[in-house]
Every structure is written in C-alpha cells, then in structure tokens.
Design a protein around this motif. Structure first.
Motif, mmCIF file in Angstrom:
data_model
loop_
_atom_site.group_PDB
_atom_site.id
_atom_site.type_symbol
_atom_site.label_atom_id
_atom_site.label_comp_id
_atom_site.label_asym_id
_atom_site.label_seq_id
_atom_site.Cartn_x
_atom_site.Cartn_y
_atom_site.Cartn_z
ATOM 1 N N GLU A 88 -38.748 33.867 110.393
ATOM 2 C CA GLU A 88 -37.950 32.915 111.174
ATOM 3 C C GLU A 88 -38.364 32.861 112.643
ATOM 4 O OE1 GLU A 88 -33.824 33.827 110.670
ATOM 5 O OE2 GLU A 88 -33.937 33.764 108.496
ATOM 6 N N ASN A 89 -39.267 33.765 113.047
ATOM 7 C CA ASN A 89 -39.714 33.863 114.435
ATOM 8 C C ASN A 89 -38.527 34.092 115.385
ATOM 9 O OD1 ASN A 89 -41.779 34.004 116.318
ATOM 10 N ND2 ASN A 89 -41.624 31.838 116.826
ATOM 11 N N LYS A 90 -37.659 35.065 114.998
ATOM 12 C CA LYS A 90 -36.459 35.375 115.782
ATOM 13 C C LYS A 90 -36.346 36.889 115.954
ATOM 14 C CE LYS A 90 -33.794 31.405 114.207
ATOM 15 N NZ LYS A 90 -32.580 30.973 113.503
ATOM 16 N N CYS A 91 -35.610 37.273 116.983
ATOM 17 C CA CYS A 91 -35.367 38.690 117.262
ATOM 18 C C CYS A 91 -33.859 38.924 117.332
ATOM 19 C CB CYS A 91 -36.039 39.078 118.576
ATOM 20 S SG CYS A 91 -36.107 40.857 118.829
ATOM 21 N N PHE A 92 -33.429 40.087 116.845
ATOM 22 C CA PHE A 92 -32.008 40.415 116.766
ATOM 23 C C PHE A 92 -31.739 41.814 117.302
ATOM 24 C CE2 PHE A 92 -33.114 37.577 113.350
ATOM 25 C CZ PHE A 92 -32.108 36.624 113.359
ATOM 26 N N LEU A 93 -30.520 42.034 117.769
ATOM 27 C CA LEU A 93 -29.999 43.369 118.016
ATOM 28 C C LEU A 93 -29.189 43.705 116.777
ATOM 29 C CD1 LEU A 93 -29.591 45.769 119.956
ATOM 30 C CD2 LEU A 93 -27.474 44.666 120.662
ATOM 31 N N MET A 94 -29.636 44.704 116.025
ATOM 32 C CA MET A 94 -28.991 45.076 114.764
ATOM 33 C C MET A 94 -28.111 46.292 115.003
ATOM 34 S SD MET A 94 -30.741 46.339 111.175
ATOM 35 C CE MET A 94 -31.497 44.793 110.746
ATOM 36 N N ILE A 95 -26.894 46.251 114.444
ATOM 37 C CA ILE A 95 -25.955 47.365 114.541
ATOM 38 C C ILE A 95 -25.521 47.733 113.130
ATOM 39 C CG2 ILE A 95 -23.757 48.158 115.472
ATOM 40 C CD1 ILE A 95 -24.072 45.879 117.599
ATOM 41 N N ALA A 96 -25.631 49.025 112.795
ATOM 42 C CA ALA A 96 -25.229 49.502 111.479
ATOM 43 C C ALA A 96 -24.333 50.725 111.633
ATOM 44 C CB ALA A 96 -26.461 49.864 110.647
ATOM 45 N N ASP A 97 -23.447 50.934 110.675
ATOM 46 C CA ASP A 97 -22.594 52.112 110.653
ATOM 47 C C ASP A 97 -23.453 53.296 110.219
ATOM 48 O OD1 ASP A 97 -20.758 54.171 110.001
ATOM 49 O OD2 ASP A 97 -19.236 52.712 109.441
ATOM 50 N N ALA A 98 -23.524 54.332 111.046
ATOM 51 C CA ALA A 98 -24.377 55.493 110.747
ATOM 52 C C ALA A 98 -23.936 56.227 109.490
ATOM 53 C CB ALA A 98 -24.389 56.450 111.934
ATOM 54 N N ARG A 99 -22.676 56.083 109.096
ATOM 55 C CA ARG A 99 -22.176 56.770 107.904
ATOM 56 C C ARG A 99 -22.484 56.016 106.615
ATOM 57 N NH1 ARG A 99 -16.274 59.182 109.589
ATOM 58 N NH2 ARG A 99 -17.122 60.873 110.820
ATOM 59 N N CYS A 100 -22.819 54.740 106.717
ATOM 60 C CA CYS A 100 -22.980 53.944 105.501
ATOM 61 C C CYS A 100 -24.074 52.890 105.681
ATOM 62 C CB CYS A 100 -21.646 53.293 105.152
ATOM 63 S SG CYS A 100 -21.574 52.773 103.453
ATOM 64 N N LEU A 101 -25.314 53.331 105.773
ATOM 65 C CA LEU A 101 -26.435 52.415 105.976
ATOM 66 C C LEU A 101 -26.592 51.432 104.820
ATOM 67 C CD1 LEU A 101 -29.185 54.793 107.410
ATOM 68 C CD2 LEU A 101 -27.642 53.274 108.666
ATOM 69 N N LYS A 102 -26.295 51.874 103.603
ATOM 70 C CA LYS A 102 -26.517 51.034 102.417
ATOM 71 C C LYS A 102 -25.704 49.740 102.458
ATOM 72 C CE LYS A 102 -23.198 53.398 99.419
ATOM 73 N NZ LYS A 102 -22.746 54.406 100.353
ATOM 74 N N ASP A 103 -24.635 49.708 103.247
ATOM 75 C CA ASP A 103 -23.828 48.493 103.373
ATOM 76 C C ASP A 103 -24.515 47.432 104.222
ATOM 77 O OD1 ASP A 103 -21.906 49.574 101.766
ATOM 78 O OD2 ASP A 103 -20.495 50.012 103.388
ATOM 79 N N GLY A 104 -25.638 47.790 104.811
ATOM 80 C CA GLY A 104 -26.369 46.829 105.642
ATOM 81 C C GLY A 104 -25.801 46.754 107.045
#
Length: 128
Positions: A88-104
């Motif tokens: 998509e030629n885009k950049c994001f700031l990604m935030i994930a829960d450290a306790r549950c990475l599998k949830d995305g």
C-alpha cells in the motif's frame, strides 16, 4: 537484554522481530527458551524494532522507577513499533498488547509520511 536499553533488565520476556525482513514479532520466554506468543504482520508489511511500554500504574512501570521491586507482571504493557506496508506504500505506528500478541495489533495509526526501515528508538517515562 534491557527494556529498550533503559533502566531495568528483562527477567522473563523478550520481544524480538522474526524473519529476514521482520514480518513477525514473537514473545520469547527467556527462562525456557520457548516462543510463548506470536504476531504475524499483514501481507507486505515489514516491522521495525519493537519497544516495550509499561501500562500506566502497572507493576512493571513501578519496577522501572525502583528496579528492586518484584516484577511478576513484566509483560503488563504494550509493544510499540513502526510498520511499513510495501504493498500500500504506507507507514503505521503499530500498538499491540504485550500479553496477547496473537490477537494482533490493538491499533495501527497511519502516519503522514514514511519512516526509515530499521529506525531505532526507546521508551522513556515522562517523569524520567
């Protein structure tokens, strides 16, 4: 290994990116050497170096200010990193829960410009 190279050593967990192009992030249990959790990036997305940010008022945040505290909830916080989607030629700031990475990701905030792949950073508490 240090929490973003800042103040307190990790006792239980590490969050290294995986793959030649960093297309996944794992939660690695230091005591057993096993992968406890994993987040796979969307197709065509490449991840940067992750930073751990303690949840506000967590035991981990308290241990950063006083490393002698017991750190039983070392993973009580968030993983924050940049993600570049080459399709998509885009950049994001990604935030994930450290306790549950599998949830995305909890959030992927689109940035108005690209961020250089391989950018290094660290979390610094506001009152530091």
């Amino acid at each position: 290994m240090l929490v973003d190279g800042y103040i307190a050593p990790l006792d239980n967990w590490a969050y290294p990116p995986q793959g030649m192009l960093y297309t996944a992030l794992v939660k690695y249990e230091l005591g057993t050497g096993k992968v406890a959790d994993r987040l796979d990036a969307p197709f065509g997305t490449y991840l940067s170096e992750p930073c751990f940010v303690p949840r506000e008022n967590s035991s981990e945040e308290k241990s950063l200010s006083s490393p002698s505290n017991v750190r039983s909830n070392e993973d009580d916080g968030f993983i924050v990193l940049f993600a570049t989607n080459a399709v998509e030629n885009k950049c994001f700031l990604m935030i994930a829960d450290a306790r549950c990475l599998k949830d995305g990701p909890i959030s992927m905030l689109e940035l108005p410009h690209k961020v250089a792949v391989g950018l290094h950073g660290c979390f610094m508490p506001y009152d530091a």
